[in-house]
Design an enzyme around this catalytic site. Structure first.
Site, PDB file in Angstrom:
ATOM      1  N   ASP A   2       0.856  -1.176   0.000  1.00 28.92           N
ATOM      2  CA  ASP A   2       0.000   0.000   0.000  1.00 28.92           C
ATOM      3  C   ASP A   2       0.892   1.227   0.000  1.00 28.92           C
ATOM      4  O   ASP A   2       2.049   1.180   0.437  1.00 28.92           O
ATOM      5  CB  ASP A   2      -0.914   0.020   1.231  1.00 28.92           C
ATOM      6  CG  ASP A   2      -2.067   1.008   1.082  1.00 28.92           C
ATOM      7  OD1 ASP A   2      -2.335   1.432  -0.058  1.00 28.92           O
ATOM      8  OD2 ASP A   2      -2.684   1.360   2.100  1.00 28.92           O
ATOM      9  N   GLY A   3       0.377   2.319  -0.498  1.00 30.67           N
ATOM     10  CA  GLY A   3       1.124   3.563  -0.517  1.00 30.67           C
ATOM     11  C   GLY A   3       0.192   4.727  -0.737  1.00 30.67           C
ATOM     12  O   GLY A   3      -0.922   4.563  -1.250  1.00 30.67           O
TER      13      GLY A   3
ATOM     14  N   ASP B 278      -1.446  -0.220   5.240  1.00 32.15           N
ATOM     15  CA  ASP B 278      -1.962   1.146   5.292  1.00 32.15           C
ATOM     16  C   ASP B 278      -1.387   1.896   6.489  1.00 32.15           C
ATOM     17  O   ASP B 278      -0.982   3.061   6.371  1.00 32.15           O
ATOM     18  CB  ASP B 278      -3.488   1.115   5.353  1.00 32.15           C
ATOM     19  CG  ASP B 278      -4.090   2.510   5.417  1.00 32.15           C
ATOM     20  OD1 ASP B 278      -4.060   3.215   4.395  1.00 32.15           O
ATOM     21  OD2 ASP B 278      -4.583   2.894   6.499  1.00 32.15           O
TER      22      ASP B 278
ATOM     23  N   GLU C 231       2.285   3.866  -4.372  1.00 29.44           N
ATOM     24  CA  GLU C 231       1.722   2.544  -4.665  1.00 29.44           C
ATOM     25  C   GLU C 231       2.700   1.718  -5.503  1.00 29.44           C
ATOM     26  O   GLU C 231       2.920   0.527  -5.238  1.00 29.44           O
ATOM     27  CB  GLU C 231       0.390   2.687  -5.406  1.00 29.44           C
ATOM     28  CG  GLU C 231      -0.723   3.338  -4.613  1.00 29.44           C
ATOM     29  CD  GLU C 231      -1.422   2.390  -3.641  1.00 29.44           C
ATOM     30  OE1 GLU C 231      -0.894   1.293  -3.387  1.00 29.44           O
ATOM     31  OE2 GLU C 231      -2.493   2.776  -3.136  1.00 29.44           O
TER      32      GLU C 231
ATOM     33  N   ASP D  82      -4.314  -2.624  -3.332  1.00 27.95           N
ATOM     34  CA  ASP D  82      -5.640  -2.010  -3.482  1.00 27.95           C
ATOM     35  C   ASP D  82      -5.616  -0.883  -4.512  1.00 27.95           C
ATOM     36  O   ASP D  82      -6.571  -0.116  -4.619  1.00 27.95           O
ATOM     37  CB  ASP D  82      -6.183  -1.511  -2.141  1.00 27.95           C
ATOM     38  CG  ASP D  82      -5.312  -0.441  -1.492  1.00 27.95           C
ATOM     39  OD1 ASP D  82      -4.399   0.079  -2.157  1.00 27.95           O
ATOM     40  OD2 ASP D  82      -5.547  -0.121  -0.304  1.00 27.95           O
TER      41      ASP D  82
ATOM     42  N   HIS E  86      -9.286  -1.207   3.010  1.00 27.09           N
ATOM     43  CA  HIS E  86     -10.093  -0.903   4.194  1.00 27.09           C
ATOM     44  C   HIS E  86     -11.302  -1.830   4.308  1.00 27.09           C
ATOM     45  O   HIS E  86     -12.395  -1.415   4.680  1.00 27.09           O
ATOM     46  CB  HIS E  86     -10.549   0.557   4.167  1.00 27.09           C
ATOM     47  CG  HIS E  86      -9.416   1.516   3.965  1.00 27.09           C
ATOM     48  ND1 HIS E  86      -8.459   1.777   4.922  1.00 27.09           N
ATOM     49  CD2 HIS E  86      -9.058   2.265   2.889  1.00 27.09           C
ATOM     50  CE1 HIS E  86      -7.586   2.649   4.458  1.00 27.09           C
ATOM     51  NE2 HIS E  86      -7.917   2.958   3.228  1.00 27.09           N
TER      52      HIS E  86
END
Length: 270
Positions: free
Chosen positions: A101-102, A226, A139, A161, A216
């Site tokens: 994630d980023g 995250d 990301e 994501d 999420h």
């Protein structure tokens, strides 16, 4: 590339009723939502791909407040792994499993990435941050750092994501841009070429299965990524995202900037 639509779609991000509209004029059209409204933000597109590309410029807070008709453009379709059995099966197969994630606190702004590497015999976490960068760059860099950290030639399954990353690989967008001299369209060059080049090279070195994971949504490793990314973005004295600050993100054959290597932390390895 998505097939060209015969009619435009209109995205209203800020208007009387934000959403996706299939016509401009007439009752229920996009014009009703923006005409005469100060600060209205909207644009028309012929393809879903182009519309999604435009939406990705906005920060997470703005995207989170959009109606489902707009957010759905950014989601290629769920491929959620079972939180217990599915992940266990992947690990038993001998594959390395990565969650990435980023993001940037503002886009652009201070940003960070987080990576969770899962193996049959343990896990490892990586994170890093930069003083000025973008959501998409973080990301991409999360994937690069994660794949670069793998120490064996095993196949990898990477969960992200980010539809920008997953579609870029699985739908062949990045390879197509590369084959066209990194032109995204006939008149527009692709962005983040420095990172896409590095990611494609890592994918050529091993089999990597990119899978989109809804963010999420309660998956513990995705949620951990995250938190790692957010914590990294909030650190003091962050290094520069050198290529971004120099305006070199659309140049080819650039090395992965030094701060991306020296900025990593590995809070747990067991």
């Amino acid at each position: 590339m998505s097939p060209k639509k015969s009619n435009k779609i209109y995205l209203v991000v800020k208007g009387r009723q934000p959403g996706l509209y299939t016509r401009w004029f007439g009752p229920g059209g996009a014009a009703e939502q923006v005409t005469g409204l100060p600060g209205a933000l909207y644009k028309g597109f012929y393809t879903d791909e182009a519309a999604a590309h435009w939406l990705r410029q906005f920060d997470r807070a703005t995207l989170a407040g959009l109606p489902p008709s707009l957010r759905d453009l950014l989601e290629p379709g769920p491929a959620q792994p079972d939180q217990q059995n599915g992940l266990a099966a992947l690990l038993r197969s001998g594959a390395a499993v990565l969650f990435t994630d980023g993001g940037a606190l503002t886009n652009p702004g201070p940003g960070g990435y987080g990576v969770v590497l899962r193996y049959q015999d343990g896990r490892r976490e990586l994170s890093g941050g930069f003083r000025l960068t973008t959501n998409n760059r973080m990301e991409l860099l999360a994937c690069i750092v994660g794949l670069d950290a793998l120490q064996n030639p095993a196949d990898a399954v990477l969960f992200s994501d980010s539809s920008y990353v997953v579609n870029g690989i699985t739908k062949g967008w990045a390879k197509r841009w590369q084959s066209r001299g990194w032109m995204r369209t006939k008149t527009e060059k692709a962005e983040n070429i420095d990172l896409w080049e590095r990611l494609l090279a890592l994918c050529a070195a091993r089999e990597v299965d990119f899978r989109w994971l809804k963010g999420h949504a309660g998956h513990p490793d995705n949620e951990r990524c995250d938190r790692l990314a957010t914590q990294a973005a909030g650190r003091k004295n962050l290094p520069p995202d050198e290529n971004f600050e120099r305006g070199q993100t659309r140049l080819t054959s650039l090395p992965l900037f030094d701060s991306a290597r020296s900025n990593q932390t590995s809070p747990s390895k067991k």
